[in-house]
Every structure is written in structure tokens, then in C-alpha cells.
Design an enzyme around this catalytic site. Structure first.
Site, PDB file in Angstrom:
ATOM      1  N   SER A   1     122.555 121.586 -97.600  1.00  0.00           N
ATOM      2  CA  SER A   1     122.536 121.924 -99.026  1.00  0.00           C
ATOM      3  C   SER A   1     122.148 123.383 -99.264  1.00  0.00           C
ATOM      4  O   SER A   1     121.169 123.876 -98.680  1.00  0.00           O
ATOM      5  CB  SER A   1     121.530 121.011 -99.735  1.00  0.00           C
ATOM      6  OG  SER A   1     121.267 121.477-101.028  1.00  0.00           O
ATOM      7  N   VAL A   2     122.909 124.052-100.108  1.00  0.00           N
ATOM      8  CA  VAL A   2     122.526 125.413-100.535  1.00  0.00           C
ATOM      9  C   VAL A   2     122.377 125.496-102.053  1.00  0.00           C
ATOM     10  O   VAL A   2     121.811 126.445-102.582  1.00  0.00           O
ATOM     11  CB  VAL A   2     123.547 126.484-100.047  1.00  0.00           C
ATOM     12  CG1 VAL A   2     123.523 126.588 -98.534  1.00  0.00           C
ATOM     13  CG2 VAL A   2     124.963 126.197-100.546  1.00  0.00           C
TER      14      VAL A   2
ATOM     15  N   LYS B   1     123.894 129.751-114.270  1.00  0.00           N
ATOM     16  CA  LYS B   1     122.451 129.787-114.020  1.00  0.00           C
ATOM     17  C   LYS B   1     122.104 131.134-113.409  1.00  0.00           C
ATOM     18  O   LYS B   1     122.854 131.647-112.584  1.00  0.00           O
ATOM     19  CB  LYS B   1     122.037 128.652-113.067  1.00  0.00           C
ATOM     20  CG  LYS B   1     120.538 128.648-112.741  1.00  0.00           C
ATOM     21  CD  LYS B   1     120.117 127.377-112.024  1.00  0.00           C
ATOM     22  CE  LYS B   1     120.330 127.430-110.539  1.00  0.00           C
ATOM     23  NZ  LYS B   1     119.797 126.251-109.841  1.00  0.00           N
TER      24      LYS B   1
ATOM     25  N   THR C   1     108.718 130.865-105.736  1.00  0.00           N
ATOM     26  CA  THR C   1     109.806 131.292-104.840  1.00  0.00           C
ATOM     27  C   THR C   1     111.133 131.254-105.600  1.00  0.00           C
ATOM     28  O   THR C   1     111.968 132.153-105.478  1.00  0.00           O
ATOM     29  CB  THR C   1     109.877 130.356-103.610  1.00  0.00           C
ATOM     30  OG1 THR C   1     108.664 130.499-102.867  1.00  0.00           O
ATOM     31  CG2 THR C   1     111.066 130.681-102.720  1.00  0.00           C
TER      32      THR C   1
ATOM     33  N   GLN D   1     109.344 122.314-104.467  1.00  0.00           N
ATOM     34  CA  GLN D   1     110.405 121.295-104.560  1.00  0.00           C
ATOM     35  C   GLN D   1     109.964 119.921-104.050  1.00  0.00           C
ATOM     36  O   GLN D   1     110.630 118.901-104.316  1.00  0.00           O
ATOM     37  CB  GLN D   1     111.650 121.709-103.730  1.00  0.00           C
ATOM     38  CG  GLN D   1     112.150 123.129-103.926  1.00  0.00           C
ATOM     39  CD  GLN D   1     112.580 123.409-105.359  1.00  0.00           C
ATOM     40  OE1 GLN D   1     113.228 122.581-105.997  1.00  0.00           O
ATOM     41  NE2 GLN D   1     112.213 124.569-105.886  1.00  0.00           N
TER      42      GLN D   1
ATOM     43  N   GLU E   1     120.733 135.456-107.979  1.00  0.00           N
ATOM     44  CA  GLU E   1     122.083 134.879-107.965  1.00  0.00           C
ATOM     45  C   GLU E   1     122.532 134.465-109.364  1.00  0.00           C
ATOM     46  O   GLU E   1     121.719 134.009-110.173  1.00  0.00           O
ATOM     47  CB  GLU E   1     122.097 133.642-107.062  1.00  0.00           C
ATOM     48  CG  GLU E   1     121.828 133.970-105.609  1.00  0.00           C
ATOM     49  CD  GLU E   1     121.402 132.769-104.775  1.00  0.00           C
ATOM     50  OE1 GLU E   1     121.637 132.802-103.560  1.00  0.00           O
ATOM     51  OE2 GLU E   1     120.839 131.801-105.313  1.00  0.00           O
TER      52      GLU E   1
ATOM     53  N   THR F   1     111.649 124.386 -96.467  1.00  0.00           N
ATOM     54  CA  THR F   1     110.709 125.488 -96.247  1.00  0.00           C
ATOM     55  C   THR F   1     111.300 126.780 -96.803  1.00  0.00           C
ATOM     56  O   THR F   1     112.502 126.849 -97.085  1.00  0.00           O
ATOM     57  CB  THR F   1     110.430 125.662 -94.745  1.00  0.00           C
ATOM     58  OG1 THR F   1     111.639 126.072 -94.093  1.00  0.00           O
ATOM     59  CG2 THR F   1     109.931 124.362 -94.119  1.00  0.00           C
TER      60      THR F   1
ATOM     61  N   GLY G   1     117.520 126.356 -95.983  1.00  0.00           N
ATOM     62  CA  GLY G   1     118.418 127.382 -95.454  1.00  0.00           C
ATOM     63  C   GLY G   1     119.533 127.591 -96.460  1.00  0.00           C
ATOM     64  O   GLY G   1     120.468 126.795 -96.528  1.00  0.00           O
ATOM     65  N   ASP G   2     119.406 128.637 -97.290  1.00  0.00           N
ATOM     66  CA  ASP G   2     120.351 128.762 -98.409  1.00  0.00           C
ATOM     67  C   ASP G   2     120.727 130.206 -98.698  1.00  0.00           C
ATOM     68  O   ASP G   2     121.091 130.552 -99.811  1.00  0.00           O
ATOM     69  CB  ASP G   2     119.764 128.096 -99.668  1.00  0.00           C
ATOM     70  CG  ASP G   2     118.434 128.709-100.100  1.00  0.00           C
ATOM     71  OD1 ASP G   2     117.930 129.587 -99.373  1.00  0.00           O
ATOM     72  OD2 ASP G   2     117.919 128.314-101.158  1.00  0.00           O
TER      73      ASP G   2
HETATM   74  P1  NAD Z   1     107.917 127.195-101.924  1.00  0.00           P
HETATM   75  O1  NAD Z   1     107.692 128.609-101.514  1.00  0.00           O
HETATM   76  O2  NAD Z   1     107.206 126.679-103.131  1.00  0.00           O
HETATM   77  O3  NAD Z   1     107.537 126.223-100.704  1.00  0.00           O
HETATM   78  C1  NAD Z   1     107.953 126.460 -99.397  1.00  0.00           C
HETATM   79  C2  NAD Z   1     106.954 125.824 -98.433  1.00  0.00           C
HETATM   80  O4  NAD Z   1     107.460 125.970 -97.107  1.00  0.00           O
HETATM   81  C3  NAD Z   1     105.562 126.487 -98.460  1.00  0.00           C
HETATM   82  O5  NAD Z   1     104.573 125.530 -98.758  1.00  0.00           O
HETATM   83  C4  NAD Z   1     105.418 127.056 -97.045  1.00  0.00           C
HETATM   84  O6  NAD Z   1     104.078 127.032 -96.559  1.00  0.00           O
HETATM   85  C5  NAD Z   1     106.327 126.133 -96.260  1.00  0.00           C
HETATM   86  N1  NAD Z   1     106.778 126.663 -94.961  1.00  0.00           N
HETATM   87  C6  NAD Z   1     107.248 127.917 -94.683  1.00  0.00           C
HETATM   88  N2  NAD Z   1     107.572 127.992 -93.373  1.00  0.00           N
HETATM   89  C7  NAD Z   1     107.321 126.763 -92.828  1.00  0.00           C
HETATM   90  C8  NAD Z   1     107.453 126.218 -91.520  1.00  0.00           C
HETATM   91  N3  NAD Z   1     107.903 126.959 -90.510  1.00  0.00           N
HETATM   92  N4  NAD Z   1     107.130 124.921 -91.334  1.00  0.00           N
HETATM   93  C9  NAD Z   1     106.662 124.151 -92.360  1.00  0.00           C
HETATM   94  N5  NAD Z   1     106.496 124.625 -93.622  1.00  0.00           N
HETATM   95  C10 NAD Z   1     106.824 125.914 -93.852  1.00  0.00           C
HETATM   96  O7  NAD Z   1     109.496 127.020-102.080  1.00  0.00           O
HETATM   97  P2  NAD Z   1     110.304 125.858-102.837  1.00  0.00           P
HETATM   98  O8  NAD Z   1     110.558 126.236-104.256  1.00  0.00           O
HETATM   99  O9  NAD Z   1     109.683 124.542-102.522  1.00  0.00           O
HETATM  100  O10 NAD Z   1     111.702 125.983-102.085  1.00  0.00           O
HETATM  101  C11 NAD Z   1     111.810 125.615-100.711  1.00  0.00           C
HETATM  102  C12 NAD Z   1     113.112 126.138-100.142  1.00  0.00           C
HETATM  103  O11 NAD Z   1     114.211 125.453-100.763  1.00  0.00           O
HETATM  104  C13 NAD Z   1     113.351 127.618-100.403  1.00  0.00           C
HETATM  105  O12 NAD Z   1     113.850 128.205 -99.226  1.00  0.00           O
HETATM  106  C14 NAD Z   1     114.389 127.650-101.508  1.00  0.00           C
HETATM  107  O13 NAD Z   1     115.191 128.806-101.461  1.00  0.00           O
HETATM  108  C15 NAD Z   1     115.180 126.392-101.199  1.00  0.00           C
HETATM  109  N6  NAD Z   1     115.860 125.792-102.341  1.00  0.00           N
HETATM  110  C16 NAD Z   1     117.108 125.295-102.112  1.00  0.00           C
HETATM  111  C17 NAD Z   1     117.783 124.673-103.141  1.00  0.00           C
HETATM  112  C18 NAD Z   1     119.139 124.074-102.887  1.00  0.00           C
HETATM  113  O14 NAD Z   1     119.842 123.710-103.821  1.00  0.00           O
HETATM  114  N7  NAD Z   1     119.523 123.876-101.642  1.00  0.00           N
HETATM  115  C19 NAD Z   1     117.218 124.582-104.421  1.00  0.00           C
HETATM  116  C20 NAD Z   1     115.930 125.067-104.614  1.00  0.00           C
HETATM  117  C21 NAD Z   1     115.247 125.671-103.547  1.00  0.00           C
END
Ligand code: NAD
Length: 349
Positions: free
Chosen positions: A301-302, A78, A93, A149, A65, A210, A235-236
Site C-alpha cells: 500500500s502507498v 488531497k 509525520t 496510524q 503530494e 513505520t 514504504g510509500d
Molecule cells: P508516525 O511517525 O506517527 O509513526 C511511525 C512509527 O514508526 C514511530 O512510532 C516510530 O518509532 C516507528 N518506527 C520507525 N522505525 C521503526 C523500526 N525500524 N521498527 C519499528 N518501528 C519503527 O507515522 P504514521 O503517521 O503512523 O505513519 C506511518 C507510516 O505510514 C509512514 O511512513 C507514512 O508515510 C505511512 N503512511 C502510508 C499511508 C498509505 O496509504 N500507505 C497512509 C498514511 C501513512
């Protein structure tokens, strides 16, 4: 003040190493606290920004993105990816970098890593929303999804909202253990849980963070009691959600920028008539936040470009008087601006 154009042949570049030095120098909770205020200050002047849903290039593995915005004085973008299958390959991720520029000359001001900065700004944005929407006296947060995160989310909720206990759950026990280890000594009470149902027991705030490229159901309707605040981060992306739609049907839902969230957020499960409130309206006193103690509030939040703009400007200001950057000559700077070719020729001599 940004330097004038003639000083801009070199601009600061903030590497991952220097971003880490900067965070340690000021302290992570101070950074999260100040960043929350910086994002909020920009949300309070929402009308000043150019806004559009981000440009997304989708593949079966994930998404890449570009997230641009401008307030008429500064411009930022970004580059960020979202590839849930990356961790199995040893990659993040979410990884990112970004640029801040001045609008009057179009010249860049700073280039920086944004993988750490995204984790910080996402946590700050969550805290900004929870500060307004969480039930009064919220002290316990469930943290479902304990990946990259997670600790940032927990520490921002501690620093800004006053959370004292974090209840951890992830489908991967190693992720829970990693997060518990990292948060030991943070001043938070850490409770590790063996099911998401246990994690949300007694929680005033439920953060779902997640990563799975699927319509997942991290929370079902019967799990969510009255009065909680849900901070849904993971969920994004189209086809990537975390909450059962029945929760949305019961909740009062707040979003960043509605046209983008309709495509990417939890609300992609609902039709266009589903009511949402853009969060900046709450800050500006245009819309109610939480209306009563039994209401379920949801921050869907996305991630939006203005939050990255705030984070970039915040880091740029923090760099002043430090050596937490390298100068890079990203811009050609011929003595005569029209003699670009002459500059190239002279370099051969
Ligand atoms: P990551 O891959 O480091 O961690 C995700 C974790 O979710 C993993 O430890 C995994 O085992 C766990 N997981 C997967 N399915 C699961 C389930 N059903 N139940 C419980 N745990 C589960 O990813 P991250 O960098 O921590 O990012 C997490 C999410 O946040 C991603 O989907 C990312 O796209 C999103 N994100 C959103 C924003 C925003 O601004 N809204 C910003 C950054 C990341």
C-alpha cells in the site's frame, strides 16, 4: 444530492474538531466498516476514474503530494505530506486536507481536514485488502510501527476482518505503551512485544507501518512464515521501504495503481518484470486473490487518490442533517456573474 450552483457561495468546511465529533457520533468502528465498503464500491468501478501517479515534491526531509481524481461527476484532491522527522519536532509525520467538487460547474462542495480522515481511509483500505487476501479465520495481527496510524489500523482489522489479538512492536517503547493504552477497552487482546520477531509470532496478518526515510528492513525473509498476509503501509516514497526484497520474491503482491506503486512502493526494489496484481481486479473477479493456504500475500500500500475520493464523498454524505461543519464563503458570488469588480467596489461602501 449536491446543492445546485446558486447555493454554493458557502460550502461546508469540516475542521479537525468537527471531524472528531462526527467520528464519535457514529462510532469509529461503524465509520471504519462503512468506509471500507465505500472504498470497495469505488474500486469496483475502477474504470470510471481518472488515474495518474500523484504529484510529489521531494525534499531531504520528506515529501509534499497532491492527489487528484475524478469519476466524471465529482472531482477531489488531497494535499498531504510525509515527513518522518516531524515527530521529533512535535509535528505529525502525515498531515492533510482535501476538497470535493462537482464536475459540471467546477464549484467546490466541501473542504475538510484530512489528517484524521487519511488515517481512517488508510485503515479502511488495508481492511478491504485483508478481507480478500488474509488467510481464512485470521484472528491475530502483528502491528509493527505504533505511531499515528496504528490504532486505526488495528480497529479496522477488528471491525472488518474479525481480528481479536494485536501484537505491538515499535523501536520506541513509549509508542508501544501509547498504543496499548489507547486500545485498552477496545475489545482487542493487546500483547506488547520487545522485538519484531516476537510480534509476528503466531500472526496471520503482519502490518508494517513505520516511518523512516530509508530502505529499512523491518521484516527479513526468514521471519515470514508461509500463509501470512503482509499489509505494508510505511514504504510509500522513493527511497523509503520496509521489507527485504527476498520477501517480495516469495510473495504474491497486490498494489493499488501499478504506475504509482512502481515508483513509491516496496516493489521499487524489484525490476519492471516483477509481477503484481492491481487489487481492483480481484474485486471484479478478473484476477485470483490468495491462491492457497501457504501463499504469502502482500498488499503493497502507498495510498491512492481514489481512496481519498471515496472518503470525501462518504464524509459529505454523513454531514447531511448534522451540524458537524462550518459554512465558509470560499467562493465569490456577485449578483451578476460578470460583475466581479462591481462586487468588490460595493464592498468598500
Ligand atoms: P508516525 O511517525 O506517527 O509513526 C511511525 C512509527 O514508526 C514511530 O512510532 C516510530 O518509532 C516507528 N518506527 C520507525 N522505525 C521503526 C523500526 N525500524 N521498527 C519499528 N518501528 C519503527 O507515522 P504514521 O503517521 O503512523 O505513519 C506511518 C507510516 O505510514 C509512514 O511512513 C507514512 O508515510 C505511512 N503512511 C502510508 C499511508 C498509505 O496509504 N500507505 C497512509 C498514511 C501513512
Amino acid at each position: 444530492m449536491p446543492p445546485v450552483a446558486s447555493e454554493l457561495a458557502y460550502i461546508p468546511f469540516v475542521s479537525v474538531e468537527n471531524m472528531m465529533r462526527l467520528v464519535h457520533h457514529f462510532g469509529i468502528e461503524t465509520i471504519l466498516d462503512e468506509l471500507t465498503d465505500a472504498v470497495e464500491a469505488d474500486y469496483r468501478r475502477w474504470d470510471r476514474f481518472e488515474k495518474a501517479p500523484r504529484l510529489a515534491s521531494h525534499s531531504k526531509e520528506g515529501v509534499i503530494e497532491l492527489m487528484p481524481t475524478s469519476d466524471g461527476e465529482a472531482f477531489s484532491f488531497k494535499y498531504v505530506n510525509g515527513h518522518p522527522s516531524n515527530t521529533a519536532k512535535g509535528f505529525q509525520t502525515v498531515a492533510a486536507f482535501g476538497l470535493l467538487a462537482r464536475v459540471d460547474t467546477g464549484y467546490p462542495l466541501m473542504l475538510t481536514e484530512m489528517t484524521l480522515l487519511t488515517a481512517l481511509r488508510t485503515a479502511a483500505t488495508s481492511a478491504m485488502a485483508a478481507r480478500q487476501l488474509a488467510p481464512e479465520g485470521a484472528r491475530v495481527m502483528a502491528m509493527i510501527g505504533n505511531g499515528a496510524q496504528a490504532e486505526f489500523q488495528a480497529l479496522a482489522m477488528k471491525a472488518v476482518v474479525g481480528i481479536e489479538e494485536v501484537r505491538l512492536y515499535d523501536i520506541d517503547p513509549e509508542a508501544i505503551a501509547k498504543t496499548a493504552r489507547n486500545l485498552a477497552g477496545s475489545g482487542l487482546r493487546i500483547v506488547t512485544c520487545s522485538a519484531s520477531q516476537d510480534a509476528i509470532e503466531g500472526a496471520h496478518i503482519i502490518t508494517t507501518c513505520t516511518a523512516d526515510k530509508a530502505y529499512a528492513t523491518i521484516l527479513t525473509d526468514n521471519m515470514v512464515g508461509a500463509g501470512v498476509h503482509i499489509n505494508a503501509i510505511g514504504g510509500d516514497c522513493p527511497g523509503k521501504t520496509e521489507l527485504h526484497r527476498d520477501i517480495l520474491a516469495r510473495a504474491r503482491t497486490f498494489v493499488e495503481f501499478e504506475p504509482q506503486t512502481r515508483i513509491e512502493g516496496e516493489i521499487q526494489q524489484m525490476d519492471e518484470s516483477y509481477p503484481v496484481t492491481e487489487f481492483w481486479r480481484v474485486l471484479q473477479g478478473d484476477a485470483e486473490g490468495r491462491e492457497d493456504v501457504r501463499q504469502i500475500t502482500l498488499f503493497d500500500s502507498v495510498g491512492f487518490a481514489i481512496e481519498d475520493f471515496s472518503a470525501l464523498r462518504y464524509v459529505y454524505a454523513k454531514l447531511q442533517g448534522t451540524d458537524f461543519f462550518q459554512q465558509i464563503d470560499i467562493l465569490a458570488d456577485p449578483d451578476d456573474p460578470r460583475d466581479l469588480y462591481g462586487m468588490l467596489q460595493r464592498a468598500a461602501a
